[in-house]
Design a protein around this motif. Structure first.
Motif, PDB file in Angstrom:
ATOM      1  N   UNK A  62     -82.157  -2.534   0.016  1.00 23.56           N
ATOM      2  CA  UNK A  62     -80.895  -3.009  -1.020  1.00 23.56           C
ATOM      3  C   UNK A  62     -80.041  -3.801  -0.160  1.00 23.56           C
ATOM      4  N   UNK A  63     -79.609  -3.454   1.065  1.00 25.26           N
ATOM      5  CA  UNK A  63     -78.707  -3.991   1.958  1.00 25.26           C
ATOM      6  C   UNK A  63     -79.370  -5.546   2.167  1.00 25.26           C
ATOM      7  N   UNK A  64     -80.776  -5.572   2.322  1.00 27.68           N
ATOM      8  CA  UNK A  64     -81.144  -6.937   2.789  1.00 27.68           C
ATOM      9  C   UNK A  64     -81.093  -7.931   1.591  1.00 27.68           C
ATOM     10  N   UNK A  87     -68.765  -1.869   4.972  1.00 29.60           N
ATOM     11  CA  UNK A  87     -69.058  -1.902   3.529  1.00 29.60           C
ATOM     12  C   UNK A  87     -70.646  -1.826   3.446  1.00 29.60           C
ATOM     13  N   UNK A  88     -71.224  -2.543   4.445  1.00 30.53           N
ATOM     14  CA  UNK A  88     -72.708  -2.670   4.556  1.00 30.53           C
ATOM     15  C   UNK A  88     -73.294  -1.116   4.704  1.00 30.53           C
ATOM     16  N   UNK A  89     -72.486  -0.546   5.780  1.00 35.28           N
ATOM     17  CA  UNK A  89     -73.267   0.783   6.144  1.00 35.28           C
ATOM     18  C   UNK A  89     -73.128   1.578   4.847  1.00 35.28           C
ATOM     19  N   UNK A  90     -71.983   1.456   4.017  1.00 34.61           N
ATOM     20  CA  UNK A  90     -71.673   2.458   3.013  1.00 34.61           C
ATOM     21  C   UNK A  90     -72.735   2.143   1.783  1.00 34.61           C
ATOM     22  N   UNK A  91     -73.241   0.839   1.600  1.00 36.04           N
ATOM     23  CA  UNK A  91     -74.396   0.468   0.934  1.00 36.04           C
ATOM     24  C   UNK A  91     -75.619   1.203   1.056  1.00 36.04           C
ATOM     25  N   UNK A 145     -79.028 -11.320   1.362  1.00 39.75           N
ATOM     26  CA  UNK A 145     -79.469 -12.549   0.742  1.00 39.75           C
ATOM     27  C   UNK A 145     -78.593 -13.302  -0.210  1.00 39.75           C
ATOM     28  N   UNK A 146     -78.223 -12.504  -1.338  1.00 36.00           N
ATOM     29  CA  UNK A 146     -77.142 -12.839  -2.331  1.00 36.00           C
ATOM     30  C   UNK A 146     -75.814 -13.300  -1.872  1.00 36.00           C
TER      31      UNK A 146
END
Length: 209
Positions: free
Chosen positions: A31-33, A63-67, A37-38
């Motif tokens: 999901x993070x990857x 935030x990325x770690x939270x995702x 991209x988006x």
């Protein structure tokens, strides 16, 4: 980044709720990857190009770690075989990410997805007094430029830079928030009778000095 990740969940909603599919292949890294991209497409910025020691880099990585954390912690729910609607929708995902981000930001920042009070379904998302005032006197006004954020410096025990980013109902949102008004949607709430392009939510961001 939050918007990008939430879009990934929205685009995969039917897969998440497919009772015939067990492992949905939507782990945290996947999901993070997809979100990155988006993010790159919408901002023209590569997250890796942002200094991780800078304030922006630190918060972006939080935030990325939270995702990743939220997706990994909800794999049992998402992958439950034989179950249809899981209740793991973009709004719930965003709230969980916001909470995880708050823990990781170490008091430097907060994010909350709120909305006009009559549209709030979860009490945790209720606007505070300042947010409610900005929504009613700025973002809901007919002459407010579509999509334009509102920001201000406030003193909340310490200096705080606050930003309100308006969000509007898209086609996919109207499944639960559209017409007929009052009809119970799949989440168990009555539809609000919203129209395409109506103000549906606001991303409220607080950066502390």
């Amino acid at each position: 980044m939050l918007r990008s990740a939430r879009t990934v969940i929205s685009e995969n909603q039917s897969r998440i709720d497919d009772p015939a599919v067990g492992d949905k292949g939507l782990g945290g890294k996947v999901v993070l990857d997809l979100a990155i991209q988006k993010y790159k497409t919408s901002t023209k910025v590569d997250p890796d190009s942002i200094d991780p020691k800078s304030p922006q880099g630190k918060l972006l990585r939080a935030l990325m770690d939270a995702i990743v954390e939220v997706m990994n912690e909800n794999q049992t729910l998402i992958n439950a075989p034989g179950n249809g609607f899981k209740g793991f929708i973009p709004a719930v995902f965003a709230r969980l990410v916001d909470e995880a981000f708050g823990r990781r930001a170490d008091g430097d920042a907060e994010i909350k997805v709120t909305a006009p009070l009559n549209l709030v379904r979860n009490r945790k998302a209720r606007p505070d007094a300042w947010e409610a005032q900005v929504i009613s006197t700025k973002l809901l006004q007919t002459d407010w430029p579509h999509g334009q954020p509102f920001s201000a410096m406030l003193q909340e025990g310490r200096p705080a830079f606050r930003v309100m980013v308006p969000e509007y109902y898209g086609e996919s949102c109207l499944t639960c928030h559209g017409v007929p008004k009052g009809e119970i949607d799949k989440t168990g709430y009555p539809k609000e009778g919203a129209k395409l392009g109506d103000l549906g939510a606001v991303i409220s961001i607080t950066l502390y000095h």
